[in-house]
Scaffold this motif. Structure first.
Motif, mmCIF file in Angstrom:
data_model
loop_
_atom_site.group_PDB
_atom_site.id
_atom_site.type_symbol
_atom_site.label_atom_id
_atom_site.label_comp_id
_atom_site.label_asym_id
_atom_site.label_seq_id
_atom_site.Cartn_x
_atom_site.Cartn_y
_atom_site.Cartn_z
ATOM 1 N N LEU A 184 0.938 -1.218 -0.513
ATOM 2 C CA LEU A 184 -0.541 -0.110 -0.207
ATOM 3 C C LEU A 184 0.773 1.381 -0.130
ATOM 4 C CD1 LEU A 184 -3.035 -1.005 2.512
ATOM 5 C CD2 LEU A 184 -2.858 -0.516 -0.186
ATOM 6 N N LYS A 185 2.034 1.720 1.071
ATOM 7 C CA LYS A 185 2.755 2.417 0.833
ATOM 8 C C LYS A 185 3.335 2.565 -0.684
ATOM 9 C CE LYS A 185 4.459 2.523 5.692
ATOM 10 N NZ LYS A 185 5.580 2.045 6.471
ATOM 11 N N TRP A 186 3.806 0.685 -1.369
ATOM 12 C CA TRP A 186 4.341 1.369 -2.580
ATOM 13 C C TRP A 186 3.071 2.531 -4.063
ATOM 14 C CZ3 TRP A 186 2.844 -0.686 -6.855
ATOM 15 C CH2 TRP A 186 3.396 -0.670 -7.955
ATOM 16 N N ALA A 187 1.798 1.475 -3.178
ATOM 17 C CA ALA A 187 0.730 2.183 -4.281
ATOM 18 C C ALA A 187 0.737 3.825 -3.955
ATOM 19 C CB ALA A 187 -0.505 1.428 -4.216
ATOM 20 N N TRP A 188 0.758 3.767 -2.852
ATOM 21 C CA TRP A 188 0.666 5.333 -2.551
ATOM 22 C C TRP A 188 1.143 6.143 -2.735
ATOM 23 C CZ3 TRP A 188 -3.402 8.228 -1.195
ATOM 24 C CH2 TRP A 188 -2.927 9.922 -0.570
ATOM 25 N N ALA A 224 0.777 6.703 -6.463
ATOM 26 C CA ALA A 224 -0.297 7.699 -6.488
ATOM 27 C C ALA A 224 0.266 8.215 -6.661
ATOM 28 C CB ALA A 224 -0.917 7.553 -5.947
ATOM 29 N N MET A 225 1.250 9.190 -6.161
ATOM 30 C CA MET A 225 1.860 10.647 -5.910
ATOM 31 C C MET A 225 2.441 10.989 -7.236
ATOM 32 S SD MET A 225 0.102 11.633 -4.064
ATOM 33 C CE MET A 225 -0.612 11.253 -3.564
ATOM 34 N N SER A 226 3.523 9.853 -7.966
ATOM 35 C CA SER A 226 4.335 9.443 -8.799
ATOM 36 C C SER A 226 3.291 10.237 -10.343
ATOM 37 C CB SER A 226 4.813 8.742 -9.696
ATOM 38 O OG SER A 226 4.221 7.658 -9.735
ATOM 39 N N GLU A 227 4.015 10.752 -11.155
ATOM 40 C CA GLU A 227 3.445 11.288 -12.435
ATOM 41 C C GLU A 227 2.221 9.974 -13.405
ATOM 42 O OE1 GLU A 227 3.794 13.387 -16.464
ATOM 43 O OE2 GLU A 227 5.813 13.352 -14.738
ATOM 44 N N ARG A 228 3.576 9.100 -12.758
ATOM 45 C CA ARG A 228 2.357 7.534 -13.602
ATOM 46 C C ARG A 228 1.250 7.567 -12.686
ATOM 47 N NH1 ARG A 228 5.236 2.595 -15.994
ATOM 48 N NH2 ARG A 228 5.994 3.787 -17.348
ATOM 49 N N GLY A 229 1.403 7.658 -11.690
ATOM 50 C CA GLY A 229 0.241 6.928 -10.499
ATOM 51 C C GLY A 229 -0.828 8.332 -10.794
#
Lengths: 237, 258
Positions: free
Chosen positions: B129-133, B136-141
């Motif tokens: 989930l931390k990785w997903a977060w 999510a905050m990155s451009e691709r995210g």
């Protein structure tokens, strides 16, 4: 004034209303009498706009019943309210839809019918349920009250309460009340106008007092005779 | 006593919500129970359990939709509805809104609870989930998040379409006195087929006038292309929902009787 003109209603092969033409007068208590399956409920449903006639037409104050729903208070024979609701919740619902809701009348009838606002429809007896439904109908100052078998399955004590409730707040000269029942004794003294229905036809109809005087008999006896002779003897007093 | 259209609408909605809230609480309780059971009993084979929890928010609202209409007849409240001084439009719109709210609450509750339990009690999930977060905050995210929002909107509109299809098929089924169940089922299949035809027709019409971009090779920014496609899909779903709901209200106002 409710007018039926050559009103016929068929349910498949069953003829519920057979070419009825009658005019029910305004501002009177009208008894709609007849045996089970005579067509009383269908006639009331047609007046309330809940069934569509196969032929002919019905008008309430000159308009189609569906256009008059805001002024019609219809009490069907069966329960119509969600079982999870309390009387208070149902009253809130009715209040939102009908401008003729009379809060004072509601509170008075609530006491008179021995009911409480926190009673849940799913948890009360059949008699209490019938009284609660009647309460919600009578709490409105509707121009026309259509009551379908208000005494059905009710014990004698509750019947007395219901009869008292019917007359207690009846606005004489302002409301038309049509009571459909096959238990004439309960309301014989209330009704001013009667309609006897048999096999979907109006067997006898007219002013209650005139009928009594003319025949020299009670309404119950007149009805029994009317049905004994069959519906061919259509009579209008 | 004055009556207002808004109050009527509110009362109708509340009536429908009263009917579906039990199913909503059931799904939320199910999600909580399964998540607690997994943690307390340290269950390893969790996939079937979670499949059950995560599918329920999609299936239960469909069951509620069927029941919402059927209960009116079985409990007799159809007498109440038909006696009200309103037409079928608001009646079926409030039913639809109650179903959509049920769907959103159930989905958010069941998925939210599952993620939350994973975050609190599962180290692996927490890392994921931390990785997903971070993603999510990155451009691709951001692109992934937008795609998730688009998918969510399409699914909600899809639920509305299915619910209106069920309402219309049930109304059609009520028009016959015999074989109502069979008639409802056949109508439902036919209406789904018709919805497909309408969607394809609408697509053909749109593509004739607008050249929707092929997403991977689009010269315009990828997100804009995705939003265009989403907007088209949403518009189609909403169009069919409105058509079916209007059809249901028309049958209610002009054909249904007791």
């Amino acid at each position: 004034m409710i007018q039926f003109k050559q009103a016929t209603k068929r349910y498949g092969p069953t003829l519920a209303l057979d070419n009825i033409t009658i005019t029910l007068p305004e501002n009177k208590i009208i008894g709609l009498f007849g045996p089970n399956g005579a067509g009383k409920s269908t006639l009331l449903k047609a007046a309330a706009g809940l069934v569509r006639l196969s032929s002919g037409n019905v008008t309430v104050a000159g308009k189609a019943p569906r256009q008059m729903r805001a002024h019609l208070a219809y009490l069907p024979e069966q329960n119509t309210l969600p079982f999870a609701w309390t009387i208070k919740r149902a009253a809130e619902f009715y209040r939102a839809f009908f401008a003729d809701w009379d809060e004072d009348r509601y509170q008075k009838q609530l006491v008179m019918l021995n009911l409480r606002e926190d009673m849940k429809f799913g948890h009360i007896s059949k008699g209490q349920l019938a009284k609660a439904r009647l309460l919600l109908t009578l709490a409105r100052q509707a121009h026309c009250l259509l009551l379908d078998e208000p005494f059905s399955g009710i014990d004698i004590i509750a019947r007395g309460e219901i009869t008292r409730a019917l007359v207690y707040d009846y606005s004489e000269g302002q409301q038309t009340m049509i009571i459909s029942t096959h238990e004439i004794d309960e309301i014989e003294n209330l009704v001013e106008h009667v309609v006897f229905i048999d096999s979907g036809r109006a067997a006898v109809f007219g002013d209650a007092d005139e009928l009594r005087c003319q025949e020299g008999k009670s309404i119950v006896t007149i009805m029994k005779e009317a049905f004994r002779h069959g519906s061919e003897q259509v009579e209008h007093v | 006593m004055a009556v207002s259209k808004w109050n009527m609408f509110k009362q109708l909605f509340q009536k429908e919500w009263d009917q579906v809230k039990t199913e909503t609480y059931f799904v939320l309780a199910l999600a909580l129970t399964v998540n607690l059971a997994v943690v307390v009993f340290n269950i390893e084979q969790v996939a079937p359990l979670y499949a059950f929890v995560l599918m329920a928010p999609f299936l239960v609202p469909l069951y509620s939709t069927v029941q919402l209409f059927r209960r009116e007849w079985s409990e007799g409240s159809i007498y109440l509805l038909l006696s009200l001084p309103i037409n079928g439009g608001p009646i079926f719109l409030t039913k639809l809104l109650a179903i959509l709210l049920e769907f959103i609450v159930q989905t958010a509750g069941a998925y939210g609870m599952t993620f939350l339990f994973g975050y609190i009690f599962e180290v692996t999930s927490r890392t994921n989930l931390k990785w997903a977060w971070t993603m999510a905050m990155s451009e691709r995210g951001s692109l992934i998040l937008q795609a998730a929002v688009m998918t969510g909107l399409i699914i909600i509109a899809g639920m509305a379409l299915l619910a209106s299809t069920i309402f219309l098929s049930q109304s059609l089924g009520r028009l016959v006195r015999r074989y109502q169940g069979l008639c409802t089922f056949v109508s439902f299949l036919f209406l789904l087929w018709l919805a497909g035809k309408i969607a394809v027709g609408a697509g053909d019409l749109v593509f004739r006038f607008i050249n929707l971009p092929n997403i991977p090779h689009t010269p315009i920014p990828q997100t804009a292309a995705m939003w265009q496609t989403t907007a088209f899909l949403l518009a189609t779903e909403v169009l069919i929902t409105v058509l079916y709901l209007a059809g249901t209200a028309y049958i209610y106002d002009t054909k249904l009787e007791l």
